[in-house]
Design a protein around this motif. Sequence first.
Motif, PDB file in Angstrom:
ATOM      1  N   ASP A 236     -33.652  10.660  70.277  1.00 45.50           N
ATOM      2  CA  ASP A 236     -35.011  10.404  70.762  1.00 45.50           C
ATOM      3  C   ASP A 236     -35.358  11.227  71.988  1.00 45.50           C
ATOM      4  O   ASP A 236     -36.398  10.985  72.621  1.00 45.50           O
ATOM      5  N   CYS A 237     -34.520  12.189  72.357  1.00 40.78           N
ATOM      6  CA  CYS A 237     -34.832  12.987  73.541  1.00 40.78           C
ATOM      7  C   CYS A 237     -36.172  13.686  73.357  1.00 40.78           C
ATOM      8  O   CYS A 237     -36.575  14.045  72.248  1.00 40.78           O
ATOM      9  N   GLY A 238     -36.873  13.820  74.468  1.00 41.68           N
ATOM     10  CA  GLY A 238     -38.188  14.436  74.403  1.00 41.68           C
ATOM     11  C   GLY A 238     -38.787  14.526  75.788  1.00 41.68           C
ATOM     12  O   GLY A 238     -38.075  14.444  76.798  1.00 41.68           O
ATOM     13  N   PHE A 239     -40.081  14.662  75.853  1.00 40.37           N
ATOM     14  CA  PHE A 239     -40.767  14.852  77.134  1.00 40.37           C
ATOM     15  C   PHE A 239     -41.375  13.534  77.589  1.00 40.37           C
ATOM     16  O   PHE A 239     -42.180  12.923  76.879  1.00 40.37           O
ATOM     17  N   GLY A 240     -40.962  13.098  78.762  1.00 41.40           N
ATOM     18  CA  GLY A 240     -41.447  11.835  79.301  1.00 41.40           C
ATOM     19  C   GLY A 240     -41.214  11.784  80.799  1.00 41.40           C
ATOM     20  O   GLY A 240     -40.750  12.755  81.413  1.00 41.40           O
ATOM     21  N   TRP A 241     -41.524  10.646  81.395  1.00 40.93           N
ATOM     22  CA  TRP A 241     -41.253  10.470  82.821  1.00 40.93           C
ATOM     23  C   TRP A 241     -39.743  10.414  83.033  1.00 40.93           C
ATOM     24  O   TRP A 241     -39.029   9.705  82.329  1.00 40.93           O
ATOM     25  N   TYR A 242     -39.258  11.148  84.027  1.00 41.09           N
ATOM     26  CA  TYR A 242     -37.823  11.173  84.274  1.00 41.09           C
ATOM     27  C   TYR A 242     -37.272   9.761  84.479  1.00 41.09           C
ATOM     28  O   TYR A 242     -36.203   9.415  83.965  1.00 41.09           O
ATOM     29  N   LEU A 243     -38.012   8.929  85.201  1.00 35.52           N
ATOM     30  CA  LEU A 243     -37.509   7.595  85.488  1.00 35.52           C
ATOM     31  C   LEU A 243     -37.685   6.627  84.327  1.00 35.52           C
ATOM     32  O   LEU A 243     -37.257   5.472  84.421  1.00 35.52           O
ATOM     33  N   HIS A 244     -38.259   7.092  83.229  1.00 37.32           N
ATOM     34  CA  HIS A 244     -38.198   6.281  82.010  1.00 37.32           C
ATOM     35  C   HIS A 244     -36.743   6.089  81.594  1.00 37.32           C
ATOM     36  O   HIS A 244     -36.394   5.064  80.989  1.00 37.32           O
ATOM     37  N   ASP A 245     -35.884   7.042  81.930  1.00 35.89           N
ATOM     38  CA  ASP A 245     -34.474   6.912  81.595  1.00 35.89           C
ATOM     39  C   ASP A 245     -33.843   5.704  82.284  1.00 35.89           C
ATOM     40  O   ASP A 245     -32.925   5.084  81.733  1.00 35.89           O
ATOM     41  N   LEU A 246     -34.323   5.377  83.491  1.00 36.52           N
ATOM     42  CA  LEU A 246     -33.829   4.162  84.143  1.00 36.52           C
ATOM     43  C   LEU A 246     -34.339   2.925  83.417  1.00 36.52           C
ATOM     44  O   LEU A 246     -33.578   1.977  83.160  1.00 36.52           O
ATOM     45  N   ALA A 247     -35.609   2.923  83.068  1.00 34.62           N
ATOM     46  CA  ALA A 247     -36.156   1.789  82.317  1.00 34.62           C
ATOM     47  C   ALA A 247     -35.427   1.602  80.995  1.00 34.62           C
ATOM     48  O   ALA A 247     -35.124   0.478  80.586  1.00 34.62           O
ATOM     49  N   ALA A 248     -35.117   2.711  80.323  1.00 35.23           N
ATOM     50  CA  ALA A 248     -34.422   2.636  79.043  1.00 35.23           C
ATOM     51  C   ALA A 248     -33.012   2.081  79.200  1.00 35.23           C
ATOM     52  O   ALA A 248     -32.476   1.450  78.281  1.00 35.23           O
ATOM     53  N   ALA A 249     -32.404   2.303  80.355  1.00 33.89           N
ATOM     54  CA  ALA A 249     -31.051   1.792  80.584  1.00 33.89           C
ATOM     55  C   ALA A 249     -30.995   0.272  80.526  1.00 33.89           C
ATOM     56  O   ALA A 249     -29.946  -0.308  80.249  1.00 33.89           O
ATOM     57  N   LEU A 250     -32.127  -0.381  80.778  1.00 40.03           N
ATOM     58  CA  LEU A 250     -32.193  -1.845  80.783  1.00 40.03           C
ATOM     59  C   LEU A 250     -32.623  -2.411  79.438  1.00 40.03           C
ATOM     60  O   LEU A 250     -32.808  -3.629  79.317  1.00 40.03           O
ATOM     61  N   SER A 251     -32.770  -1.584  78.441  1.00 42.07           N
ATOM     62  CA  SER A 251     -33.375  -1.972  77.160  1.00 42.07           C
ATOM     63  C   SER A 251     -32.801  -3.272  76.599  1.00 42.07           C
ATOM     64  O   SER A 251     -31.580  -3.433  76.491  1.00 42.07           O
ATOM     65  N   PHE A 252     -33.721  -4.150  76.227  1.00 43.79           N
ATOM     66  CA  PHE A 252     -33.446  -5.462  75.632  1.00 43.79           C
ATOM     67  C   PHE A 252     -32.894  -6.464  76.646  1.00 43.79           C
ATOM     68  O   PHE A 252     -32.772  -7.641  76.339  1.00 43.79           O
ATOM     69  N   HIS A 253     -32.556  -6.000  77.873  1.00 41.01           N
ATOM     70  CA  HIS A 253     -31.964  -6.885  78.883  1.00 41.01           C
ATOM     71  C   HIS A 253     -32.824  -6.954  80.147  1.00 41.01           C
ATOM     72  O   HIS A 253     -32.335  -7.364  81.205  1.00 41.01           O
ATOM     73  N   GLU A 254     -34.090  -6.586  80.061  1.00 37.85           N
ATOM     74  CA  GLU A 254     -34.954  -6.554  81.244  1.00 37.85           C
ATOM     75  C   GLU A 254     -35.091  -7.911  81.918  1.00 37.85           C
ATOM     76  O   GLU A 254     -35.435  -7.979  83.103  1.00 37.85           O
ATOM     77  N   HIS A 255     -34.839  -8.972  81.184  1.00 38.05           N
ATOM     78  CA  HIS A 255     -34.935 -10.324  81.730  1.00 38.05           C
ATOM     79  C   HIS A 255     -33.608 -10.831  82.289  1.00 38.05           C
ATOM     80  O   HIS A 255     -33.536 -11.955  82.783  1.00 38.05           O
ATOM     81  N   HIS A 256     -32.562 -10.029  82.230  1.00 41.32           N
ATOM     82  CA  HIS A 256     -31.232 -10.448  82.672  1.00 41.32           C
ATOM     83  C   HIS A 256     -31.229 -10.696  84.189  1.00 41.32           C
ATOM     84  O   HIS A 256     -31.862  -9.966  84.953  1.00 41.32           O
ATOM     85  N   ALA A 257     -30.495 -11.699  84.614  1.00 39.72           N
ATOM     86  CA  ALA A 257     -30.455 -12.059  86.029  1.00 39.72           C
ATOM     87  C   ALA A 257     -29.886 -10.943  86.900  1.00 39.72           C
ATOM     88  O   ALA A 257     -30.180 -10.872  88.100  1.00 39.72           O
ATOM     89  N   ASP A 258     -29.070 -10.069  86.322  1.00 37.97           N
ATOM     90  CA  ASP A 258     -28.424  -9.012  87.102  1.00 37.97           C
ATOM     91  C   ASP A 258     -29.231  -7.718  87.178  1.00 37.97           C
ATOM     92  O   ASP A 258     -28.749  -6.725  87.741  1.00 37.97           O
ATOM     93  N   VAL A 259     -30.450  -7.714  86.642  1.00 37.66           N
ATOM     94  CA  VAL A 259     -31.246  -6.483  86.645  1.00 37.66           C
ATOM     95  C   VAL A 259     -31.410  -5.905  88.045  1.00 37.66           C
ATOM     96  O   VAL A 259     -31.246  -4.686  88.236  1.00 37.66           O
ATOM     97  N   PRO A 260     -31.741  -6.688  89.079  1.00 33.15           N
ATOM     98  CA  PRO A 260     -31.871  -6.076  90.421  1.00 33.15           C
ATOM     99  C   PRO A 260     -30.594  -5.371  90.873  1.00 33.15           C
ATOM    100  O   PRO A 260     -30.652  -4.288  91.462  1.00 33.15           O
ATOM    101  N   MET A 261     -29.435  -5.958  90.577  1.00 32.51           N
ATOM    102  CA  MET A 261     -28.171  -5.330  90.956  1.00 32.51           C
ATOM    103  C   MET A 261     -27.936  -4.066  90.152  1.00 32.51           C
ATOM    104  O   MET A 261     -27.468  -3.047  90.678  1.00 32.51           O
ATOM    105  N   TRP A 262     -28.263  -4.100  88.841  1.00 30.68           N
ATOM    106  CA  TRP A 262     -28.114  -2.898  88.021  1.00 30.68           C
ATOM    107  C   TRP A 262     -28.992  -1.766  88.563  1.00 30.68           C
ATOM    108  O   TRP A 262     -28.566  -0.615  88.632  1.00 30.68           O
TER     109      TRP A 262
END
Length: 338
Positions: A236-262
Motif C-alpha cells: 500500500d505504499c504511496g503518497f501521503g502525509w509522512y505522519l500517517h505512518d504513525l497513525a497507521a502504526a496504531l491501526s485497529f488499536h487506537e482505543h488501547h489504553a497504552d496509545v499515549p505511551m506508544w
Amino acid sequence: MFSELTLQQELARIERIAHLALASYGPVYQGQLQLLCHSENATCAVTTPRGQRYVLRVHRPDYHARSAIASELAWLAALQQADIEVPVAIAGADGELIQAAGDAQSGTRFVVLFHWIDGHEPDPQQALGPAFQRLGTINARLHRQARDWQRPAGFQRITWNHPSMLGEHGHWGRWQAAPYLDAAATALVDETVSLIGQRMAGYGEGPERFGLIHADLRLANLLEHDGRTRAIDFDDCGFGWYLHDLAAALSFHEHHADVPMWLDNWLLGYERVARLERDDLLILPTLIMQRRLQLLAWFGSHRGTPTAEGLGREWVGSTLQLCQRYLRGKPVGAVIAD
C-alpha cells in the motif's frame, strides 16, 4: 465482501495460482506452500526440501497495475541500498521480478516472490515501548530516504489523502457501508469526517509534510527478531502525509489504553533521526482519527474476511467513542495540551 462459500472459492483460486506461479521460478525455489495471510493480497510461505523459506505474494485483481507493483519494488531496492532492512524480491526464470500466473479456471494474477525475513508480529498485550521506539526510527529513516531519493521515470503509486481515504470513492470503500451504524452513528461519523477534512486542509500537502510513505506500517506488518524491528508489506505504499505512518502504526488499536505511551516512544525514536515541528505534533490526533475511520471503511468493504470478522460490533462501538472524544477536543493520542 465474502460469504463463507465465496471465501472458500477465493482461497482455492489462490492456492491454485500459487502452485502455478512457482513454475516461473528456478528449481531452488520449489517447495511446499502454506497460506500465511489473506487480506488485501494473499501471502504464502514456500518451504524447500532443504528447509529454505521464501514468501510468495499473490496480488488481488484490479488493485495495482504492473507498473505500480514495479514502482514498489524499485523503492524496496533503493531502501535496501540505503541499508534499510526490507523485503527483497526474487526474479523468475525469465529475469522478471513480477510474474503473471493462473489459468482459465482460476484467472491470472500478478505474483512476486520474496526472500524470507525471520521474526514475529509484536503482541499489543506486551510492553511495546521499545518496539515503538525502533519503529519510529525506522519510519524516520524511510522518510529521509524518500525525501532524498530521485524516483525513476514512470514511478507510479497510489495517493492517500482525505478524499481517497474517506471520500465517496475511497480506495478502501465507503465508511457508510460499515456494519453496526445506525442513523445517529452515521451522523456522528459524518461530523467527524468533515472536521478532519477541514483540519487536514489547513495542515496542507507541502513536500515537507506529504511524500512517499509505507502507508500501512501497523503491528501486523512488523517483524520482531533478536531485538530488531523490520518493516514488511509495502503493497500500500504511496503518497501521503509522512505522519500517517504513525497513525497507521496504531491501526485497529487506537482505543488501547497504552496509545499515549506508544506515541511517546514512536516520537522518541523518530526524533533521533528527523525533527518534527509543533504543527506536526498538533495534527497527530486528527491523523489518528482519520486512520481509524479509514479502517471503518475497510471493515465495510472486507466483510467475510477473517480480519474484518474478528472486529465485530464492539470495535465499531469504540470507534464511535473515539469520534465523540475527538469532537469534544479530548482525542486519544493528544500529545500537546490545548
